[in-house]
Design a protein around this motif. Structure first.
Motif, PDB file in Angstrom:
ATOM      1  N   ASN A   1     -21.302  -3.677  28.714  1.00 32.09           N
ATOM      2  CA  ASN A   1     -21.148  -3.077  27.376  1.00 32.09           C
ATOM      3  C   ASN A   1     -20.865  -1.580  27.431  1.00 32.09           C
ATOM      4  O   ASN A   1     -21.410  -0.788  26.650  1.00 32.09           O
ATOM      5  CB  ASN A   1     -22.392  -3.345  26.530  1.00 32.09           C
ATOM      6  N   GLY A   2     -20.016  -1.191  28.363  1.00 31.59           N
ATOM      7  CA  GLY A   2     -19.601   0.200  28.448  1.00 31.59           C
ATOM      8  C   GLY A   2     -20.391   1.047  29.418  1.00 31.59           C
ATOM      9  O   GLY A   2     -20.058   2.217  29.633  1.00 31.59           O
TER      10      GLY A   2
ATOM     11  N   ARG B   1     -14.682   2.453  32.196  1.00 31.56           N
ATOM     12  CA  ARG B   1     -14.180   3.207  31.047  1.00 31.56           C
ATOM     13  C   ARG B   1     -13.642   2.268  29.971  1.00 31.56           C
ATOM     14  O   ARG B   1     -12.623   2.553  29.335  1.00 31.56           O
ATOM     15  CB  ARG B   1     -13.102   4.184  31.509  1.00 31.56           C
ATOM     16  N   GLY B   2     -14.302   1.154  29.818  1.00 31.36           N
ATOM     17  CA  GLY B   2     -13.902   0.212  28.779  1.00 31.36           C
ATOM     18  C   GLY B   2     -12.703  -0.640  29.128  1.00 31.36           C
ATOM     19  O   GLY B   2     -12.021  -1.159  28.243  1.00 31.36           O
TER      20      GLY B   2
END
Length: 331
Positions: free
Chosen positions: A215-216, A220-221
């Motif tokens: 979840n992040g 970096r997503g």
């Protein structure tokens, strides 16, 4: 009908001719497919002498003429090299011949006269000296078939992996992944398994970061940016695809039967589990080629150091023939 397979000889100075003779001496091969060789008759005759397997050679003009009988090698002969070509030496003549063998097989495939191509290894230095500056088989096949969207698949016992990226550094690989590329590879995975007879393949997508990004927390997503949109798009079109899953668990889940194929994000992420499972049983597969033809390959090189010594094992080639027969279009 059993699929028709072209087996290209590869570099005639390497172990390809020997492992072809050894593989085709196995009657079980003919129970799953109809194989013929594209290569050089003189080199194939020499390979029979090296392996002490004097199988008759049945020379043919095309696959329709093959007898496909155990104990006989059907051969489309392109006599391009001398019979006394030195073993284990880089040669422009041998490199060009390896290219021409593959080109002939591709021509037959695009004419709809065979369902899969199985390639014995070529030598990149010899290929370049012969006037063909390609990195390897995959790029030649893509060029000859006019294919832009293709992918590398690896197969080991009970595990199939398809790659978003292959031969590039890790930073470059991650940067090159896009939702469009991910979507196309998911579709390729789905379609090749459907054509091979799996009515509803279960496709899993491996994450880029540890724990799928948590979840992040990690990365970096990248999962949300590069993978999730493609998964949702393919799923909306009826593809049974899920993920992204942590790479340290998804391959084990595939092994236990949860998934039929795993999409790996970069080279080592997909190669390591396959090679740990069965180094000699691993098979390199090119999917997405125009015309739907499947290409499988041994997962080793020309082994110049042992060429002509009757030491090369045909196990990887037999595995490549097996996978080609399994994945060949059934319609």
């Amino acid at each position: 009908m059993k699929p028709i397979l072209a087996i290209t000889m590869g570099d005639p100075a390497g172990v390809g001719p020997e492992i072809i003779v050894k593989a085709l001496a196995n009657p079980a091969i003919y129970e799953i497919c109809r194989p013929f060789v594209v290569g050089d008759r003189r080199i194939l005759e020499r390979a029979r002498e090296v392996t002490l397997l004097p199988l008759p050679i049945h020379e043919i003009e095309g696959p329709e003429e093959g007898c496909y009988a155990p104990g006989v090698i059907d051969l489309v002969a392109l006599d391009l090299v001398p019979g006394d070509l030195p073993f284990g030496e880089v040669s422009a003549t041998a490199g060009d011949a390896a290219f021409q063998f593959l080109k002939k097989a591709v021509e037959l495939a695009l004419e709809g006269r065979l369902q899969a191509i199985v390639t014995a290894p070529l030598n990149k230095e010899a290929l370049h000296k012969g006037g063909h500056p390609y990195p390897g088989h995959t790029e030649i096949l893509a060029d000859l078939t006019g294919t832009k969207d293709y992918a590398m698949m690896l197969s080991a016992p009970n595990l199939k992996v398809i790659h978003l990226t292959t031969h590039m550094g890790l930073i470059d690989a991650i940067e090159s992944i896009t939702p469009e590329r991910t979507y196309k590879v998911i579709r390729l995975a789905h379609e090749v398994l459907v054509r091979s007879g799996c009515s509803r393949p279960r496709v899993a997508v491996s994450a880029i970061n540890p724990h799928a990004g948590e979840n992040g927390l990690f990365g970096r997503g990248e999962e949300a940016e590069k993978l999730v949109p493609a998964i949702e798009r393919a799923r909306s079109e009826g593809v049974e695809v899920s993920g992204p899953y942590p790479a340290d668990t998804v391959f084990n889940r595939a092994l236990r039967g949860d998934f039929d194929i795993v999409v790996a994000c970069y080279h080592d992420q997909g190669h390591v589990p396959v090679k740990v499972l069965g180094f000699e049983d691993g098979v390199n597969i090119t999917v997405g080629l125009r015309g739907g033809v499947i290409r499988t390959s041994v997962d080793h090189g020309t082994a110049f150091d042992i060429a002509g010594k009757n030491l090369a094992s045909p196990q990887s080639l037999i595995a490549a023939i097996r996978d080609a027969a399994e994945l060949a279009p059934k319609e």
